[in-house]
Design a protein around this motif. Structure first.
Motif, short mmCIF file in Angstrom:
data_model
loop_
_atom_site.label_atom_id
_atom_site.label_comp_id
_atom_site.label_asym_id
_atom_site.label_seq_id
_atom_site.Cartn_x
_atom_site.Cartn_y
_atom_site.Cartn_z
N UNK A 16 0.82 -1.21 0.00
CA UNK A 16 0.00 0.00 0.00
C UNK A 16 0.85 1.26 0.00
N UNK A 17 1.91 1.25 0.78
CA UNK A 17 2.81 2.41 0.82
C UNK A 17 3.49 2.61 -0.54
N UNK A 53 -5.11 -2.81 9.50
CA UNK A 53 -5.56 -1.62 10.24
C UNK A 53 -4.74 -0.41 9.82
N UNK A 54 -3.42 -0.53 9.78
CA UNK A 54 -2.60 0.60 9.35
C UNK A 54 -2.80 0.91 7.87
N UNK A 55 -3.02 -0.11 7.06
CA UNK A 55 -3.31 0.14 5.64
C UNK A 55 -4.59 0.94 5.50
N UNK A 56 -5.61 0.60 6.26
CA UNK A 56 -6.87 1.36 6.22
C UNK A 56 -6.63 2.82 6.62
N UNK A 57 -5.86 3.03 7.67
CA UNK A 57 -5.55 4.40 8.10
C UNK A 57 -4.83 5.17 7.00
N UNK A 58 -3.89 4.52 6.33
CA UNK A 58 -3.16 5.16 5.24
C UNK A 58 -4.07 5.48 4.07
N UNK A 59 -4.90 4.53 3.66
CA UNK A 59 -5.84 4.76 2.55
C UNK A 59 -6.82 5.88 2.89
N UNK A 60 -7.23 5.97 4.14
CA UNK A 60 -8.18 7.00 4.54
C UNK A 60 -7.64 8.41 4.31
N UNK A 61 -6.34 8.58 4.30
CA UNK A 61 -5.77 9.91 4.04
C UNK A 61 -5.99 10.33 2.58
N UNK A 62 -6.39 9.38 1.73
CA UNK A 62 -6.67 9.65 0.31
C UNK A 62 -8.16 9.48 -0.01
N UNK A 63 -8.99 9.42 1.00
CA UNK A 63 -10.42 9.08 0.82
C UNK A 63 -11.12 9.94 -0.23
N UNK A 64 -10.77 11.22 -0.31
CA UNK A 64 -11.45 12.11 -1.26
C UNK A 64 -10.98 11.92 -2.70
N UNK A 65 -9.99 11.03 -2.91
CA UNK A 65 -9.47 10.78 -4.25
C UNK A 65 -9.66 9.34 -4.69
N UNK A 66 -10.34 8.55 -3.86
CA UNK A 66 -10.50 7.12 -4.13
C UNK A 66 -11.91 6.82 -4.64
N UNK A 67 -11.98 6.02 -5.69
CA UNK A 67 -13.22 5.41 -6.17
C UNK A 67 -12.96 3.91 -6.08
N UNK A 68 -13.79 3.19 -5.31
CA UNK A 68 -13.49 1.79 -5.03
C UNK A 68 -14.72 0.90 -5.25
N UNK A 69 -14.44 -0.38 -5.45
CA UNK A 69 -15.48 -1.40 -5.52
C UNK A 69 -15.12 -2.52 -4.56
N UNK A 143 -5.10 -4.29 -13.59
CA UNK A 143 -3.80 -3.78 -13.15
C UNK A 143 -2.92 -4.84 -12.51
N UNK A 144 -3.40 -6.07 -12.42
CA UNK A 144 -2.67 -7.10 -11.68
C UNK A 144 -2.87 -6.88 -10.19
N UNK A 145 -1.95 -7.35 -9.39
CA UNK A 145 -2.04 -7.20 -7.94
C UNK A 145 -0.82 -6.45 -7.42
N UNK A 146 -1.05 -5.55 -6.48
CA UNK A 146 0.07 -4.85 -5.84
C UNK A 146 0.81 -5.75 -4.88
N UNK A 147 0.19 -6.87 -4.50
CA UNK A 147 0.69 -7.65 -3.37
C UNK A 147 1.00 -9.10 -3.70
N UNK A 148 0.11 -9.77 -4.43
CA UNK A 148 0.26 -11.21 -4.68
C UNK A 148 0.11 -11.46 -6.18
#
Length: 185
Positions: A16-17, A53-69, A143-148
Motif C-alpha cells: 500500500x505504501x 488496520x494501518x493500511x486502512x488508516x493510510x488509505x483514509x488519508x486519500x479518501x477524497x481521491x478514491x473510487x473503489x469497488x 492492473x494485476x495485484x500490488x501484493x500477490x
C-alpha cells in the motif's frame, strides 16, 4: 486526466505504501481501487507487511481521491475501517472518450461482460494477472495485484489517460504492458 488503477492489496501495508508513492509520482487525479483491499483471503498466504488496520488508516488519508469497488475478500467489517465506500459491486466512470465499468472481477470479467458498448472499458482485478488489451471493441484493463501477483507476474498497477493504458511494475516502475485507446466512432 490520468487515473491510477490498483487492485488486490490484501492487507499489505508495504504494498500500500509503495502503491501510494507511485500514485503521488504519477500525477493522477483519482485512485481507482478494484477490491480485496484489507483481507488476505483464505486461499492466499499472509502477505509481507500484512497490517490491514494501518493500511486502512493510510488509505483514509486519500479518501477524497478514491473510487473503489468491493472484492470477494472485502466485508462490511472492512468498510467500518474505511472512510470511503467499498461495498458497491461495480462503479461506472464516464470519461470524455469512454465509459469505465469498474468491478473486482469475480462476477463480471472478460468471459461474463456487463452490458458495454464498443469503446467502453471493463476495469477489473481478482485474477492478479495484468491485462491491457482490446477484445471485440472492449478495452480490458486488469492492473494485476500490488501484493500477490500470479502467473509469474510482478506486483503492478495501471495508469489510464485519454490516449493510452499502461501497466507498470510496482517496484521499479518498468512499463510491462501498454495499449493505445481506440475511440469509438
Amino acid at each position: 486526466m490520468t487515473l491510477f488503477i490498483a487492485s488486490d492489496l490484501h492487507g499489505s501495508l508495504t504494498a500500500g505504501q509503495a502503491m501510494l508513492e507511485r500514485f503521488e509520482q504519477s500525477g493522477a487525479r483519482y485512485l481507482l481501487l478494484l477490491g480485496d483491499l484489507l483481507n488476505h483471503g483464505p486461499r492466499n498466504a499472509i502477505p509481507d507487511g500484512y497490517n490491514p488496520v494501518q493500511l486502512a488508516e493510510l488509505l483514509n488519508t486519500y479518501a477524497d481521491r478514491i473510487i473503489a469497488v468491493r472484492g470477494n475478500c472485502d466485508s462490511e467489517v472492512d468498510q467500518m475501517l474505511l472512510q470511503f465506500p467499498i461495498t458497491a459491486t461495480y462503479q461506472q466512470v464516464l470519461m470524455p472518450q469512454m465509459r469505465l465499468f469498474l468491478t473486482h472481477g469475480h462476477i463480471y470479467h472478460p468471459d461474463n461482460l456487463p452490458p458495454l458498448q464498443a469503446g467502453d472499458a471493463l476495469v477489473y482485478g481478482h485474477t492478479h494477472i495484468a491485462t491491457a488489451e482490446y477484445r471485440d471493441g472492449i478495452l480490458l484493463i486488469n492492473p494485476g495485484s500490488t501484493t500477490i501477483p500470479r502467473n509469474h507476474g510482478r506486483a503492478s498497477y495501471a495508469l489510464l489517460t485519454a490516449s493510452r493504458c499502461d501497466v507498470h511494475a510496482l517496484d521499479d516502475n518498468e512499463l510491462l504492458l501498454t495499449t493505445a485507446i481506440h475511440h469509438a466512432l
